[in-house]
Design a protein around this motif. Structure first.
Motif, PDB file in Angstrom:
ATOM      1  N   LEU A   1       0.828  -1.202   0.000  1.00  0.00           N
ATOM      2  CA  LEU A   1       0.000   0.000   0.000  1.00  0.00           C
ATOM      3  C   LEU A   1       0.863   1.252   0.000  1.00  0.00           C
ATOM      4  CD1 LEU A   1      -2.521  -1.243   2.700  1.00  0.00           C
ATOM      5  CD2 LEU A   1      -2.984  -1.007   0.254  1.00  0.00           C
ATOM      6  N   ALA A   2       0.645   2.111  -0.984  1.00  0.00           N
ATOM      7  CA  ALA A   2       1.371   3.373  -1.059  1.00  0.00           C
ATOM      8  C   ALA A   2       0.384   4.523  -1.170  1.00  0.00           C
ATOM      9  CB  ALA A   2       2.323   3.386  -2.247  1.00  0.00           C
ATOM     10  N   VAL A   3       0.734   5.624  -0.555  1.00  0.00           N
ATOM     11  CA  VAL A   3      -0.109   6.814  -0.540  1.00  0.00           C
ATOM     12  C   VAL A   3       0.284   7.734  -1.688  1.00  0.00           C
ATOM     13  CG1 VAL A   3      -0.576   8.934   0.750  1.00  0.00           C
ATOM     14  CG2 VAL A   3      -0.584   6.734   1.924  1.00  0.00           C
ATOM     15  N   LEU A   4      -0.719   8.191  -2.424  1.00  0.00           N
ATOM     16  CA  LEU A   4      -0.545   9.255  -3.404  1.00  0.00           C
ATOM     17  C   LEU A   4      -0.984  10.544  -2.735  1.00  0.00           C
ATOM     18  CD1 LEU A   4      -2.020   7.741  -6.689  1.00  0.00           C
ATOM     19  CD2 LEU A   4       0.324   8.504  -6.366  1.00  0.00           C
ATOM     20  N   THR A   5      -0.131  11.556  -2.736  1.00  0.00           N
ATOM     21  CA  THR A   5      -0.455  12.745  -1.964  1.00  0.00           C
ATOM     22  C   THR A   5       0.013  14.014  -2.663  1.00  0.00           C
ATOM     23  OG1 THR A   5      -0.257  13.759   0.229  1.00  0.00           O
ATOM     24  CG2 THR A   5       1.692  12.668  -0.641  1.00  0.00           C
ATOM     25  N   THR A   6      -0.338  15.138  -2.045  1.00  0.00           N
ATOM     26  CA  THR A   6       0.146  16.443  -2.467  1.00  0.00           C
ATOM     27  C   THR A   6       0.784  17.115  -1.256  1.00  0.00           C
ATOM     28  OG1 THR A   6      -2.014  17.415  -1.999  1.00  0.00           O
ATOM     29  CG2 THR A   6      -1.604  16.718  -4.257  1.00  0.00           C
ATOM     30  N   PHE A   7       1.474  18.222  -1.476  1.00  0.00           N
ATOM     31  CA  PHE A   7       2.227  18.852  -0.399  1.00  0.00           C
ATOM     32  C   PHE A   7       1.346  19.381   0.731  1.00  0.00           C
ATOM     33  CE2 PHE A   7       5.902  19.516  -3.384  1.00  0.00           C
ATOM     34  CZ  PHE A   7       6.794  18.777  -2.637  1.00  0.00           C
ATOM     35  N   ASP A   8       0.064  19.611   0.487  1.00  0.00           N
ATOM     36  CA  ASP A   8      -0.762  20.268   1.492  1.00  0.00           C
ATOM     37  C   ASP A   8      -1.557  19.293   2.356  1.00  0.00           C
ATOM     38  OD1 ASP A   8      -2.424  19.417  -0.507  1.00  0.00           O
ATOM     39  OD2 ASP A   8      -3.617  21.258  -0.610  1.00  0.00           O
ATOM     40  N   LEU A   9      -1.146  18.049   2.414  1.00  0.00           N
ATOM     41  CA  LEU A   9      -1.894  17.052   3.178  1.00  0.00           C
ATOM     42  C   LEU A   9      -1.004  16.363   4.215  1.00  0.00           C
ATOM     43  CD1 LEU A   9      -4.049  15.412   0.348  1.00  0.00           C
ATOM     44  CD2 LEU A   9      -4.804  17.020   2.088  1.00  0.00           C
ATOM     45  N   ASP A  10      -0.194  17.132   4.917  1.00  0.00           N
ATOM     46  CA  ASP A  10       0.773  16.556   5.845  1.00  0.00           C
ATOM     47  C   ASP A  10       0.125  15.685   6.915  1.00  0.00           C
ATOM     48  OD1 ASP A  10       2.547  17.980   4.387  1.00  0.00           O
ATOM     49  OD2 ASP A  10       3.238  19.277   5.996  1.00  0.00           O
ATOM     50  N   ASP A  11      -0.990  16.148   7.488  1.00  0.00           N
ATOM     51  CA  ASP A  11      -1.617  15.384   8.563  1.00  0.00           C
ATOM     52  C   ASP A  11      -2.098  14.020   8.072  1.00  0.00           C
ATOM     53  OD1 ASP A  11      -1.134  17.388  10.355  1.00  0.00           O
ATOM     54  OD2 ASP A  11      -3.146  18.257  10.224  1.00  0.00           O
TER      55      ASP A  11
ATOM     56  N   ASP B   1       1.831   6.337  10.347  1.00  0.00           N
ATOM     57  CA  ASP B   1       1.571   5.649  11.606  1.00  0.00           C
ATOM     58  C   ASP B   1       0.821   4.337  11.386  1.00  0.00           C
ATOM     59  OD1 ASP B   1       2.815   7.697  12.943  1.00  0.00           O
ATOM     60  OD2 ASP B   1       0.954   8.749  13.443  1.00  0.00           O
ATOM     61  N   LEU B   2      -0.063   4.313  10.385  1.00  0.00           N
ATOM     62  CA  LEU B   2      -0.827   3.102  10.102  1.00  0.00           C
ATOM     63  C   LEU B   2       0.040   1.996   9.511  1.00  0.00           C
ATOM     64  CD1 LEU B   2      -4.114   4.586   8.571  1.00  0.00           C
ATOM     65  CD2 LEU B   2      -3.863   3.462  10.798  1.00  0.00           C
ATOM     66  N   GLY B   3       1.115   2.385   8.812  1.00  0.00           N
ATOM     67  CA  GLY B   3       2.007   1.378   8.246  1.00  0.00           C
ATOM     68  C   GLY B   3       2.044   1.324   6.738  1.00  0.00           C
ATOM     69  N   ALA B   4       1.681   2.426   6.059  1.00  0.00           N
ATOM     70  CA  ALA B   4       1.790   2.459   4.598  1.00  0.00           C
ATOM     71  C   ALA B   4       3.240   2.234   4.186  1.00  0.00           C
ATOM     72  CB  ALA B   4       1.284   3.797   4.059  1.00  0.00           C
ATOM     73  N   GLN B   5       3.431   1.560   3.055  1.00  0.00           N
ATOM     74  CA  GLN B   5       4.782   1.195   2.617  1.00  0.00           C
ATOM     75  C   GLN B   5       5.409   2.173   1.640  1.00  0.00           C
ATOM     76  OE1 GLN B   5       2.131  -1.581   2.647  1.00  0.00           O
ATOM     77  NE2 GLN B   5       3.417  -3.379   2.340  1.00  0.00           N
ATOM     78  N   GLY B   6       4.643   3.168   1.214  1.00  0.00           N
ATOM     79  CA  GLY B   6       5.191   4.117   0.274  1.00  0.00           C
ATOM     80  C   GLY B   6       4.466   5.443   0.318  1.00  0.00           C
ATOM     81  N   PHE B   7       5.185   6.509  -0.067  1.00  0.00           N
ATOM     82  CA  PHE B   7       4.627   7.852  -0.101  1.00  0.00           C
ATOM     83  C   PHE B   7       5.098   8.512  -1.379  1.00  0.00           C
ATOM     84  CE2 PHE B   7       4.688   6.511   4.233  1.00  0.00           C
ATOM     85  CZ  PHE B   7       3.473   6.966   4.740  1.00  0.00           C
ATOM     86  N   LEU B   8       4.157   8.791  -2.274  1.00  0.00           N
ATOM     87  CA  LEU B   8       4.478   9.310  -3.595  1.00  0.00           C
ATOM     88  C   LEU B   8       3.672  10.570  -3.868  1.00  0.00           C
ATOM     89  CD1 LEU B   8       4.171   5.893  -5.461  1.00  0.00           C
ATOM     90  CD2 LEU B   8       6.295   7.021  -4.803  1.00  0.00           C
TER      91      LEU B   8
END
Length: 218
Positions: free
Chosen positions: A85-95, A102-109
């Motif tokens: 599981l990897a998270v797709l995100t933008t710069f304005d979603l830090d929280d 904390d949940l244990g996602a394996q990637g941040f893109l």
């Protein structure tokens, strides 16, 4: 998980923006190494398509209407054999990103990552690696409260080989790649990784990678 080279990685995309999903699908499938087997517009849809298709990897937007990505991640991570599981995100979603860590996602893109980088991230996730877009690493570091900003005595407890393994984990290498680079068996690498996580007091490879990046050890 390690797939034969000729078998494409089976991927699920979860994002409420249909145009983004379609664009990502085209980019990710371009060279045949990734197959998008299903899409979802919210967390409820993600749970359904993962249950139906059993993908190798899921890329998940954390902020979606209805059941958001964090709720879905929390649920998926309780399943016996969830996809990477990897998270797709933008710069304005830090929280949101911090909670996913904390949940244990394996990637941040980041959603604007280069196509080649996204493909490589999906392949590494399928092989058991952890992926961190360099631009988001600094935003995640403060969440790792166990890590001191000046030095890290935990690293002093690692053997030379364990530090080598941590360095490769920090660069997103899966166990198979670490084994090939260090001339070890995958079973031995798995044991080293487990020991490193225990000594650092972290729960997963992403958090271990953040430790390495924060102390600028490599």
């Amino acid at each position: 998980m390690r797939l034969p080279d000729h078998v494409p990685v089976r991927l699920v995309l979860a994002d409420d923006e249909a145009l983004l999903r379609r664009g990502l699908k085209v980019l990710l499938e371009a060279d045949g190494r990734v197959e998008v087997v299903a899409e979802a517009a919210d967390g409820a849809g993600l749970l359904e398509v993962v249950r139906r298709h059993h993908p190798d990897v899921a890329l998940v937007d954390v902020q979606m209407p209805g059941v958001d990505g964090l709720v879905a991640l929390r649920e998926l991570l309780t399943w016996p054999d969830p996809p990477a599981l990897a998270v797709l995100t933008t710069f304005d979603l830090d929280d949101y990103v911090a909670t996913a860590l904390d949940l244990g996602a394996q990637g941040f893109l980041l959603k604007d990552a280069e196509p080649d980088a996204l493909v490589r991230a999906v392949l590494d996730l399928a092989a058991g690696g952890a992926v961190l877009d360099p631009r988001i690493t600094a935003r995640l570091l403060p969440r790792l409260r166990a890590v001191r900003t000046r030095g890290n005595p935990l690293l002093d407890g690692l053997s030379a080989r364990e530090r080598q393994v941590l360095a490769l984990v920090a660069h997103g290498r899966p166990n198979s790649a670490i084994a090939a680079e260090l001339g070890l068996s995958e079973a031995t690498v798995k044991s080293y990784v487990s020991t490193v996580l225990t000594k650092l007091g972290v729960e997963n490879r992403v958090q271990a990678a953040l430790v390495a990046h924060q102390v600028d050890a490599w």
